[in-house]
Design an enzyme around this catalytic site. Structure first.
Site, PDB file in Angstrom:
ATOM      1  N   PHE A  26      -2.469   5.157  -3.083  1.00 14.46           N
ATOM      2  CA  PHE A  26      -3.214   6.084  -3.938  1.00 14.46           C
ATOM      3  C   PHE A  26      -4.672   5.655  -4.129  1.00 14.46           C
ATOM      4  O   PHE A  26      -5.607   6.429  -3.876  1.00 14.46           O
ATOM      5  CB  PHE A  26      -2.477   6.160  -5.276  1.00 14.46           C
ATOM      6  CG  PHE A  26      -3.198   6.845  -6.393  1.00 14.46           C
ATOM      7  CD1 PHE A  26      -3.729   8.111  -6.232  1.00 14.46           C
ATOM      8  CD2 PHE A  26      -3.303   6.227  -7.633  1.00 14.46           C
ATOM      9  CE1 PHE A  26      -4.373   8.750  -7.283  1.00 14.46           C
ATOM     10  CE2 PHE A  26      -3.939   6.853  -8.689  1.00 14.46           C
ATOM     11  CZ  PHE A  26      -4.480   8.119  -8.505  1.00 14.46           C
ATOM     12  N   ILE A  66       2.097  -7.650   4.043  1.00 16.47           N
ATOM     13  CA  ILE A  66       1.261  -8.665   3.403  1.00 16.47           C
ATOM     14  C   ILE A  66       2.006  -9.991   3.260  1.00 16.47           C
ATOM     15  O   ILE A  66       1.379 -11.054   3.149  1.00 16.47           O
ATOM     16  CB  ILE A  66       0.763  -8.152   2.026  1.00 16.47           C
ATOM     17  CG1 ILE A  66      -0.423  -8.973   1.519  1.00 16.47           C
ATOM     18  CG2 ILE A  66       1.886  -8.119   1.014  1.00 16.47           C
ATOM     19  CD1 ILE A  66      -1.689  -8.786   2.265  1.00 16.47           C
ATOM     20  N   TYR A 153       6.998  -7.186 -12.789  1.00 21.59           N
ATOM     21  CA  TYR A 153       5.785  -6.692 -12.136  1.00 21.59           C
ATOM     22  C   TYR A 153       4.554  -7.326 -12.752  1.00 21.59           C
ATOM     23  O   TYR A 153       3.683  -7.869 -12.048  1.00 21.59           O
ATOM     24  CB  TYR A 153       5.690  -5.171 -12.245  1.00 21.59           C
ATOM     25  CG  TYR A 153       4.308  -4.656 -11.942  1.00 21.59           C
ATOM     26  CD1 TYR A 153       3.795  -4.732 -10.651  1.00 21.59           C
ATOM     27  CD2 TYR A 153       3.501  -4.124 -12.946  1.00 21.59           C
ATOM     28  CE1 TYR A 153       2.508  -4.284 -10.370  1.00 21.59           C
ATOM     29  CE2 TYR A 153       2.224  -3.669 -12.674  1.00 21.59           C
ATOM     30  CZ  TYR A 153       1.725  -3.751 -11.380  1.00 21.59           C
ATOM     31  OH  TYR A 153       0.444  -3.328 -11.106  1.00 21.59           O
ATOM     32  N   LYS A 157       1.683 -10.008 -11.069  1.00 21.87           N
ATOM     33  CA  LYS A 157       0.241  -9.774 -11.008  1.00 21.87           C
ATOM     34  C   LYS A 157      -0.525 -10.905 -11.694  1.00 21.87           C
ATOM     35  O   LYS A 157      -1.590 -11.322 -11.223  1.00 21.87           O
ATOM     36  CB  LYS A 157      -0.102  -8.431 -11.649  1.00 21.87           C
ATOM     37  CG  LYS A 157       0.497  -7.228 -10.947  1.00 21.87           C
ATOM     38  CD  LYS A 157      -0.018  -7.046  -9.527  1.00 21.87           C
ATOM     39  CE  LYS A 157      -1.364  -6.372  -9.498  1.00 21.87           C
ATOM     40  NZ  LYS A 157      -1.795  -6.042  -8.097  1.00 21.87           N
TER      41      LYS A 157
END
Length: 321
Positions: A26, A66, A153, A157
């Site tokens: 996005f 990744i 999550y 991060k």
């Protein structure tokens, strides 16, 4: 936003090869045309075959994971700067199965940083998340708010941020960390808040949402892309961590009503207990203090919520036909 900042960004990026990980996502799709407009030579790294880009003819596409160190090293070879967007980002999915989030978001970030320090990369911009702050302690959140991530999550991060910082300190890799608050706009996953509201509204019937009394800071995707361009180009950005948000809050209920008004619907807005997330508290307000970005990046969100929603609703209305 200052016109001088845009001019400086153009001269700083012109002719440079810029790698964007997670380029088909996005935010990546919004970022590519802006980097192209600044004269950057673009390379995208992603797991699956890309959607088309405005600048496709001048874009190198590299497919890979990744978490695959060899693929990452190959993608980084020969680039001057990197924007790291590649991540798993679903909070509910991270609660159900956290392991892939640490593989992708933490180990994947390490792979990228290791490749950058060994390839002469001039700057890396890491796009983190406001989720690293956890429950707000009151008032607008500044960058010195404690990091108390409340989900796997968010934890992944925050861990990746630590890796970014230590690579700057230990190896001299020039880095910038951005912490966007809630991003929205055309092309966002239908699982996100605003697409959920718009889709339900277009389908008719009452809206069934989670908590409607919580307050969020919403930033249009094009404004976030502009912040990334500034983070790549500004000398004052290096070593900094910056909130990227509008500084204005709106409750989910008020947001839903604005969308209904724009669509012309009289649907009721209902709080469905089955949609309430356990890590969100009643009345919680998550709002950015983005003053540091204004000072050092010459950036402020410029798209009003009403205008951003109009553009978003129009895009989803076209898709819905």
């Amino acid at each position: 936003m200052s016109g001088n900042g845009i001019a400086a960004g153009a001269s700083a990026l012109a002719g440079k090869r810029v790698l964007v990980t997670g380029a088909s996502g996005f935010l990546g799709r919004a970022l590519f045309p802006r980097l192209h407009a600044q004269g950057a030579r673009l390379r995208g790294f992603m797991r699956t075959a890309p959607l088309s880009f405005e600048s496709e003819a001048e874009t190198e596409i590299r497919l890979g994971d990744i978490a695959d160190a060899a693929a990452v090293r190959e993608a980084v070879r020969g680039v001057a700067a990197v924007v790291h967007l590649a991540a798993l980002a679903s909070v509910p999915d991270s609660l159900r199965d956290p392991a892939p989030f640490f593989r992708t978001n933490v180990a994947g970030t390490f792979n990228l940083l290791d490749a950058c320090r060994n390839s002469g990369v001039e700057r890396l911009v890491y796009v983190s998340s406001s989720q690293v702050y956890g429950p707000p302690r009151g008032g607008a959140i500044a960058e010195d708010h404690p990091l108390e991530p409340a989900t796997p999550y968010a934890g992944s991060k925050a861990a990746a941020e630590m890796l970014v910082r230590c690579h700057q300190r230990a190896y001299g890799l020039a880095t910038v960390i951005l912490r966007p608050f809630n991003i929205y706009g055309p092309g966002q996953s239908r699982a996100a808040l605003i697409p959920t509201i718009v889709t339900q509204a277009l389908e008719g019937g009452d809206l069934r949402l989670g908590r409607v009394d919580i307050t969020r800071d919403l930033t249009f995707v094009a404004d976030v892309a502009d912040a990334i361009v500034r983070a790549l180009a500004s000398p004052a950005a290096v070593g900094g961590t910056f909130n990227i948000g509008s500084g204005r809050g709106v409750t989910v209920g008020a947001l839903a009503q604005t969308i209904l008004d724009q669509i012309g619907s009289r649907a009721a807005i209902l709080s469905d207990a089955g949609r309430i997330r356990g890590h969100e508290s009643a009345g919680e307000a998550v709002i950015a203090n983005a003053d540091l970005a204004a000072v050092r990046l010459d950036w402020r969100a410029s798209t009003t919520l009403e205008e951003g929603l109009r553009r978003t609703v129009a895009a989803y209305r076209n898709d819905h036909r």
